[in-house]
Design an enzyme around this catalytic site. Sequence first.
Site, PDB file in Angstrom:
ATOM      1  CE  LYS A 118     -46.885  -0.385 -61.908  1.00  0.00           C
ATOM      2  NZ  LYS A 118     -46.941   0.976 -61.708  1.00  0.00           N
TER       3      LYS A 118
ATOM      4  CB  THR B 146     -40.046   1.395 -52.545  1.00  0.00           C
ATOM      5  OG1 THR B 146     -41.032   0.899 -51.708  1.00  0.00           O
ATOM      6  CG2 THR B 146     -38.797   0.608 -52.497  1.00  0.00           C
TER       7      THR B 146
ATOM      8  N   GLY C 278     -43.211   6.229 -54.228  1.00  0.00           N
ATOM      9  CA  GLY C 278     -43.442   7.002 -55.469  1.00  0.00           C
ATOM     10  C   GLY C 278     -42.969   6.120 -56.581  1.00  0.00           C
ATOM     11  CB  THR C 279     -41.953   2.614 -57.092  1.00  0.00           C
ATOM     12  OG1 THR C 279     -41.101   2.272 -55.810  1.00  0.00           O
ATOM     13  CG2 THR C 279     -41.406   1.580 -58.094  1.00  0.00           C
ATOM     14  N   GLY C 280     -44.300   3.768 -58.659  1.00  0.00           N
ATOM     15  CA  GLY C 280     -45.281   3.720 -59.549  1.00  0.00           C
ATOM     16  C   GLY C 280     -45.446   4.996 -60.499  1.00  0.00           C
ATOM     17  CB  CYS C 281     -45.798   8.506 -59.328  1.00  0.00           C
ATOM     18  SG  CYS C 281     -47.143   8.401 -58.332  1.00  0.00           S
TER      19      CYS C 281
END
Length: 279
Positions: free
Chosen positions: A188, A220, A222-225
């Site tokens: 990412k 932003t 919580g983006t990765g989860c």
Amino acid sequence: MVLPPRIPRPSHDGSAPVRVLTVAGSDSGGGAGIQADLKTMLALGAHGMSVITAVTAQNSLGVQGAWELPAEAVRAQFRSVADDIGVQAVKTGMLATAELVETVAALLADLPAPVVVDPVGVSKHGDPLLATEALDAVRKKLLPTATVATPNLDEVAQLTGVRVESEDDQRRAAGAVLAHGPRWALIKGGHLPGGEAVDLLTDGTEEHWLRAPRHDNRHTHGTGCTLAAAIATYLAGGYEVPQAVTAAKDYVTGAIAAGFPLGAGIGPVDHGWLREGTD
């Protein structure tokens, strides 16, 4: 903005929707972790289930405390769900300790379902969520179970030592991650400079460069989860990996654009942004 697909839900014939399991920590603020995963799964049409690995005291300002669950509690939750309800895809997040990493990896090793590993190392605010001594277990035990591994740039550096500062570095990083055994690596690039958020998905042979516009929105959390949970949901729905990741990126891009302020710090992405006009 591209509207991502939703997984078709069954008609009223008594059948169940697609079933997706998240194995991760709880975020008391509701923006990341188990809470983000379950919201994502519901938004995309799946039935979400959970194995909680840790409880955090967490809000928009950071993580004030974290407490891991015993390995036996994690194992019991997993077996309870998998042996009765059944699992069509799994997403892993915060695993905290080497013991929990090894416990979860052993549970996943024989599971006939795709696995998305989000090797969570630190929170959005920089709080550590994985013990340093657990990194070797992630490399040797957890990553080999992954259908897709989704590290961000900090996690790539933690796991491989590769520092990513350009798209060429993303290719080197992907090779270093793939060397630990996942079928696909998604590197990412959201933290790289530039007008686009560029991710690289590769299995070492195919390359898919996924680009999306950056949104001027600081909320932003919580983006990765959310991205990893969306990938798992699409895989459970029968999508091939490149299609699942592409659709998941479209979903999380919309969620970032709609992220909202909450508390005094960084607010969450909006997991429910699809609810209007897409049913």
